[in-house]
Design a protein around this motif. Sequence first.
Motif, PDB file in Angstrom:
ATOM      1  N   GLY A 191       0.849  -1.188   0.000  1.00  0.00           N
ATOM      2  CA  GLY A 191       0.000   0.000   0.000  1.00  0.00           C
ATOM      3  C   GLY A 191       0.876   1.227   0.000  1.00  0.00           C
ATOM      4  N   ARG A 192       0.300   2.370  -0.381  1.00  0.00           N
ATOM      5  CA  ARG A 192       1.114   3.587  -0.458  1.00  0.00           C
ATOM      6  C   ARG A 192       1.547   4.045   0.919  1.00  0.00           C
ATOM      7  N   LYS A 193       0.599   4.077   1.847  1.00  0.00           N
ATOM      8  CA  LYS A 193       0.873   4.631   3.165  1.00  0.00           C
ATOM      9  C   LYS A 193       1.834   3.748   3.952  1.00  0.00           C
TER      10      LYS A 193
ATOM     11  N   GLU B  93      -4.910   6.601   3.712  1.00  0.00           N
ATOM     12  CA  GLU B  93      -4.353   5.841   2.600  1.00  0.00           C
ATOM     13  C   GLU B  93      -4.929   6.425   1.300  1.00  0.00           C
ATOM     14  N   SER B  94      -4.204   6.222   0.209  1.00  0.00           N
ATOM     15  CA  SER B  94      -4.686   6.699  -1.086  1.00  0.00           C
ATOM     16  C   SER B  94      -6.040   6.072  -1.425  1.00  0.00           C
TER      17      SER B  94
ATOM     18  N   TYR C  78      -6.016   3.738  -4.406  1.00  0.00           N
ATOM     19  CA  TYR C  78      -5.454   2.416  -4.138  1.00  0.00           C
ATOM     20  C   TYR C  78      -6.483   1.548  -3.426  1.00  0.00           C
ATOM     21  N   LEU C  79      -7.184   2.120  -2.437  1.00  0.00           N
ATOM     22  CA  LEU C  79      -8.186   1.361  -1.687  1.00  0.00           C
ATOM     23  C   LEU C  79      -9.303   0.892  -2.598  1.00  0.00           C
TER      24      LEU C  79
ATOM     25  N   TYR D  56       1.692   8.697  -4.667  1.00  0.00           N
ATOM     26  CA  TYR D  56       0.766   9.065  -3.598  1.00  0.00           C
ATOM     27  C   TYR D  56       0.241  10.482  -3.798  1.00  0.00           C
TER      28      TYR D  56
END
Length: 518
Positions: free
Chosen positions: A107-109, A225-226, A229-230, A159
């Motif tokens: 994931g990005r975060k 989080e992005s 992405y989610l 991101y």
Amino acid sequence: MSSSLGNSRDHLSPDNAPPSRGKITGYLSVAVFSAVMGSVQFGYNTGVINAPEKKIKDFMNESHTYRYDTPIDENTQLNLYSLLVAIFAVGGMLGGLMAGWWADFFGRKFGMLLNNAFAFAAGGLFFFSREAHSYEMIIVARLLIGFNCGLYTGLTPLYLTEIATADIRGALGTLHQFGVTIGIFLSQILGFPEIFGNGEYWHILLGLCVAPSALQVFTMPFCPESPRYLLLTKEKENDALNALVKLRGTSGVDDDLNEMRQEHQAMQSEKKIGILHLLKKKSLRMPLVISIVMHLSQQLSGINAIFYYSFKLFTSAGISDDLAAHATSGIGGIMLVMTLITIPLMDRIGRRTLHLTGLAGMFVFSILITITLSFTDKVPWFDTANVVVSLVYVVFFAMGPGSIPWMIVAELFTQGPRVSAMSISVLINWACNFAVGYVFPIMQKELNNFSFLPFTAFLLLFWIFIYVYLPETKNRTFEDIASSWNKSQSEAGNPQAKYIPTEDTAIVEFQQQQRSNR
Ligand SMILES: *[C@@H]1O[C@H](CO)[C@@H](O)[C@H](O)[C@H]1NC(C)=O
């Protein structure tokens, strides 16, 4: 669809704009700040080994003497130091290549949070290398921090663009470049002999790479989080909705969600093309070669000879150590100012013009660097002149070659081959970064005052190639570009005739099309 849009591609019509457009919320600001720490990290480690070169070389000699009772051989020292500088780029290459997978897997975060482990490990090795009498620790740490920065060059821009609304996406994307220049500048200021750039504190200067990481570790947990992405990778609709509500500061985010889905569908409509397939595909050979030459022109222009070794360059022109350290910070300052100036120019003047002007200026001033280096004995003020022409050379780098190669690859390809084209470019860019970092000290030793001449020759070659083949990329559509590559080479000599989109115009166009279909 209302006709008020007309042919304007620059903005969305207000009656269609959802309420959340362009609002800079608290969450968005914290997320941007936190992510940009990755860019600062990259800039910091690019600039940090410049000023303490001599101190680290002395340390190598001392450690060697301490451990083996004999002073270090001069050639071994030169090779080890070049490796210490350049291995950063090896890490960068590995990180850059893994970034896409990393961003999807963690994931990005969490991916960014996890990345800080490498920075803390590197920072620890830097801090304790002095006490341990071990220059090997510095080399390993440079590899680790290089990997960390390579991952950031993928993660941070990703991101930033994913959390932005379409109308501020371009602006947020440029913050990465801005963060990088801030990092370079900071490393040069802290490298002043009266701060950390001396025999006592150089290990602290290197170890300070833990600072941007600490800032990111403290702020990132509060960031969403992005949402993209989610929604698209994880297919967690509720989480995506929550993240969007936080970022936009409003619950009216349905349009945002729909837009993401639509963009996603549009992207899915084109099959991905792998790296090997891309290399074999004749119709895409031209944009691929142009992309590669653009990146070669950035790295083989010799800019990293300045970023990594300007201190030595200035002192060899006869400038005192003190003055050289301060003059080096001028490089960072100029990068910072020029980045601010050129960001708004990018869409107005166009990439082709800016890049060619930048290369031409670098060509002229690289010759002047050689002249001022060669005649310092005869003309006393040439030592100062050498600093000045080096700074102007950096001005021209920042005008275009510094950032345009990174943008242009995305613009020259459609979605299918884009990721592969970018991977190839990243690889080439870091490989040349390594080559220049490693070879320049040897060139300095062998060629002496003519160490910059090879770059001058490269600049000329690349300028000619790009003048002939690079099309302007303002306000063009994807269909036009794709067809332009298939046309006969006869048009190659007339670049203005080519037709290519920027990513943002393509997205805006796509959105307009969606609306008119409603
Ligand atoms: C290493 O240190 C010794 C003793 O201080 C000195 O004589 C020698 O020139 C140094 N060697 C290098 C390569 O700096």
